[in-house]
Design a protein around this motif. Structure first.
Motif, mmCIF file in Angstrom:
data_model
loop_
_atom_site.group_PDB
_atom_site.id
_atom_site.type_symbol
_atom_site.label_atom_id
_atom_site.label_comp_id
_atom_site.label_asym_id
_atom_site.label_seq_id
_atom_site.Cartn_x
_atom_site.Cartn_y
_atom_site.Cartn_z
ATOM 1 N N GLY A 1 18.031 30.348 -3.806
ATOM 2 C CA GLY A 1 19.095 31.060 -3.116
ATOM 3 C C GLY A 1 20.346 31.270 -3.954
ATOM 4 O O GLY A 1 21.074 32.236 -3.775
ATOM 5 N N ASN A 2 20.608 30.352 -4.915
ATOM 6 C CA ASN A 2 21.811 30.502 -5.738
ATOM 7 C C ASN A 2 21.608 31.444 -6.922
ATOM 8 O O ASN A 2 22.517 31.675 -7.691
ATOM 9 N N GLU A 3 20.411 31.996 -7.096
ATOM 10 C CA GLU A 3 20.120 32.926 -8.197
ATOM 11 C C GLU A 3 20.219 34.389 -7.768
ATOM 12 O O GLU A 3 19.948 35.285 -8.563
ATOM 13 N N ILE A 4 20.586 34.637 -6.526
ATOM 14 C CA ILE A 4 20.686 36.012 -6.018
ATOM 15 C C ILE A 4 21.866 36.705 -6.675
ATOM 16 O O ILE A 4 22.954 36.156 -6.763
ATOM 17 N N LYS A 5 21.619 37.927 -7.150
ATOM 18 C CA LYS A 5 22.656 38.731 -7.798
ATOM 19 C C LYS A 5 22.722 40.088 -7.114
ATOM 20 O O LYS A 5 21.729 40.544 -6.550
ATOM 21 N N PRO A 6 23.880 40.757 -7.167
ATOM 22 C CA PRO A 6 23.960 42.101 -6.582
ATOM 23 C C PRO A 6 22.931 43.035 -7.222
ATOM 24 O O PRO A 6 22.706 43.006 -8.431
ATOM 25 N N ALA B 1 18.637 44.957 0.112
ATOM 26 C CA ALA B 1 19.298 44.982 -1.193
ATOM 27 C C ALA B 1 20.532 44.091 -1.107
ATOM 28 O O ALA B 1 21.308 44.194 -0.154
ATOM 29 N N ALA B 2 20.713 43.227 -2.092
ATOM 30 C CA ALA B 2 21.914 42.391 -2.155
ATOM 31 C C ALA B 2 23.064 43.259 -2.637
ATOM 32 O O ALA B 2 23.038 43.776 -3.748
ATOM 33 N N VAL B 3 24.081 43.442 -1.792
ATOM 34 C CA VAL B 3 25.213 44.295 -2.122
ATOM 35 C C VAL B 3 26.331 43.480 -2.752
ATOM 36 O O VAL B 3 26.859 43.833 -3.800
ATOM 37 N N LYS B 4 26.708 42.383 -2.092
ATOM 38 C CA LYS B 4 27.777 41.515 -2.570
ATOM 39 C C LYS B 4 27.305 40.075 -2.524
ATOM 40 O O LYS B 4 26.643 39.672 -1.559
ATOM 41 N N VAL B 5 27.655 39.299 -3.531
ATOM 42 C CA VAL B 5 27.292 37.884 -3.563
ATOM 43 C C VAL B 5 28.534 37.077 -3.912
ATOM 44 O O VAL B 5 29.182 37.335 -4.926
ATOM 45 N N ASP B 6 28.880 36.114 -3.059
ATOM 46 C CA ASP B 6 29.986 35.200 -3.314
ATOM 47 C C ASP B 6 29.427 33.784 -3.331
ATOM 48 O O ASP B 6 28.798 33.353 -2.361
ATOM 49 N N HIS B 7 29.664 33.069 -4.421
ATOM 50 C CA HIS B 7 29.240 31.677 -4.506
ATOM 51 C C HIS B 7 30.379 30.812 -3.990
ATOM 52 O O HIS B 7 31.498 30.882 -4.485
ATOM 53 N N VAL B 8 30.090 30.001 -2.969
ATOM 54 C CA VAL B 8 31.111 29.201 -2.303
ATOM 55 C C VAL B 8 30.809 27.718 -2.505
ATOM 56 O O VAL B 8 29.668 27.284 -2.327
ATOM 57 N N LYS B 9 31.842 26.969 -2.890
ATOM 58 C CA LYS B 9 31.725 25.515 -3.029
ATOM 59 C C LYS B 9 32.747 24.880 -2.095
ATOM 60 O O LYS B 9 33.886 24.636 -2.487
ATOM 61 N N PRO B 10 32.355 24.622 -0.850
ATOM 62 C CA PRO B 10 33.310 24.044 0.086
ATOM 63 C C PRO B 10 33.647 22.600 -0.291
ATOM 64 O O PRO B 10 32.897 21.949 -1.002
ATOM 65 N N GLY B 11 34.777 22.128 0.197
ATOM 66 C CA GLY B 11 35.184 20.754 -0.092
ATOM 67 C C GLY B 11 34.225 19.737 0.491
ATOM 68 O O GLY B 11 34.042 18.651 -0.053
ATOM 69 N N GLY C 1 30.263 19.267 1.985
ATOM 70 C CA GLY C 1 28.946 19.884 2.098
ATOM 71 C C GLY C 1 28.521 20.521 0.785
ATOM 72 O O GLY C 1 29.262 20.522 -0.203
ATOM 73 N N GLY C 2 27.313 21.083 0.784
ATOM 74 C CA GLY C 2 26.755 21.658 -0.429
ATOM 75 C C GLY C 2 27.201 23.092 -0.673
ATOM 76 O O GLY C 2 27.657 23.786 0.229
ATOM 77 N N ALA C 3 27.062 23.515 -1.905
ATOM 78 C CA ALA C 3 27.416 24.888 -2.279
ATOM 79 C C ALA C 3 26.371 25.857 -1.712
ATOM 80 O O ALA C 3 25.223 25.499 -1.470
ATOM 81 N N PHE C 4 26.805 27.087 -1.527
ATOM 82 C CA PHE C 4 25.892 28.118 -1.035
ATOM 83 C C PHE C 4 26.334 29.482 -1.551
ATOM 84 O O PHE C 4 27.437 29.636 -2.070
ATOM 85 N N ALA C 5 25.441 30.448 -1.423
ATOM 86 C CA ALA C 5 25.753 31.832 -1.785
ATOM 87 C C ALA C 5 25.889 32.633 -0.497
ATOM 88 O O ALA C 5 24.968 32.661 0.322
ATOM 89 N N GLN C 6 27.056 33.257 -0.299
ATOM 90 C CA GLN C 6 27.275 34.139 0.848
ATOM 91 C C GLN C 6 26.891 35.538 0.382
ATOM 92 O O GLN C 6 27.516 36.099 -0.518
ATOM 93 N N VAL C 7 25.833 36.107 0.963
ATOM 94 C CA VAL C 7 25.261 37.360 0.473
ATOM 95 C C VAL C 7 25.342 38.441 1.547
ATOM 96 O O VAL C 7 24.942 38.229 2.681
ATOM 97 N N GLU C 8 25.903 39.599 1.156
ATOM 98 C CA GLU C 8 25.900 40.770 2.035
ATOM 99 C C GLU C 8 24.665 41.577 1.690
ATOM 100 O O GLU C 8 24.477 41.994 0.546
ATOM 101 N N LEU C 9 23.794 41.789 2.675
ATOM 102 C CA LEU C 9 22.533 42.498 2.476
ATOM 103 C C LEU C 9 22.557 43.840 3.202
ATOM 104 O O LEU C 9 23.189 43.970 4.252
ATOM 105 N N LYS C 10 21.851 44.827 2.630
ATOM 106 C CA LYS C 10 21.714 46.139 3.276
ATOM 107 C C LYS C 10 20.234 46.452 3.385
ATOM 108 O O LYS C 10 19.497 46.373 2.391
#
Length: 187
Positions: free
Chosen positions: A6-11, A23-33, A35-44
């Protein structure tokens, strides 16, 4: 179909997710204080244009899809269907005009485009990034109007409205970006 984390997803990647092609349009990698890191992905969705926001953790496995890309030449349009010819096999295919959406006016006779397929299904028509158009009408050049960022409205030969610099006049050929639908430079 290859699987990636999941963390290898690219636009630009095409994913097989929830029974559809996205299609992955936007990808933001989030590291919250916490919990674990995740990729917030906007899909079309490639079939119906729906949008979806998903979170993918690095442990999540996602299937990627490779699209087959073929260069095809635009021939003509009839009853809302665009006819293209394969540049290698000379086979003709008819695709709905709404596949291009608001970029349809940029399609010119004889233009070579890239059609993207999954199996036998055409999902997307990619126009060249820049197209040459002629200015059909615009306001005349005004002396003394030399502000750095001043633009004036113009109507292209395909009916689209764009903003052009003040020194561009009617009948001039300009290069327009097909993605942003903005003036790029003089031809």
């Amino acid at each position: 179909m290859p699987k990636i984390n999941g963390n290898e997803i690219k636009p630009g990647l095409i994913l097989d997710h929830d029974g559809g092609l996205w299609a992955a349009v936007k990808v933001d990698h989030v590291k919250p204080g916490k919990g674990g890191a995740f990729a917030q992905v906007e899909l079309k969705n490639l079939r119906d244009g729906r949008k979806l926001n998903e979170r993918f953790r690095s442990a999540d496995k996602v299937e990627t899809v490779e699209l087959e890309k073929k260069d095809q030449q635009f021939l003509y349009e009839t009853d809302g269907m665009l006819t293209f010819m394969d540049s290698e096999s000379f086979e003709q295919i008819a695709l709905p005009a709404d596949l291009l959406g608001d970029r349809r006016p940029f399609l010119q006779d004889g233009m070579t485009v890239r059609v993207e397929y999954v199996g036998e299904e055409a999902l997307n028509v990619a126009l060249p990034p820049k197209v040459t158009c002629t200015i059909a009408s615009t306001d005349p050049v005004q002396r003394g109007q030399t502000a750095a960022n001043s633009f004036k409205p113009a109507i292209l030969d395909n009916g689209l409205r764009v903003l052009v610099p003040p020194f561009i006049g009617e009948g001039e050929r300009v290069i327009v970006n097909t993605e942003s639908m903005e003036y790029s430079e003089r031809a």
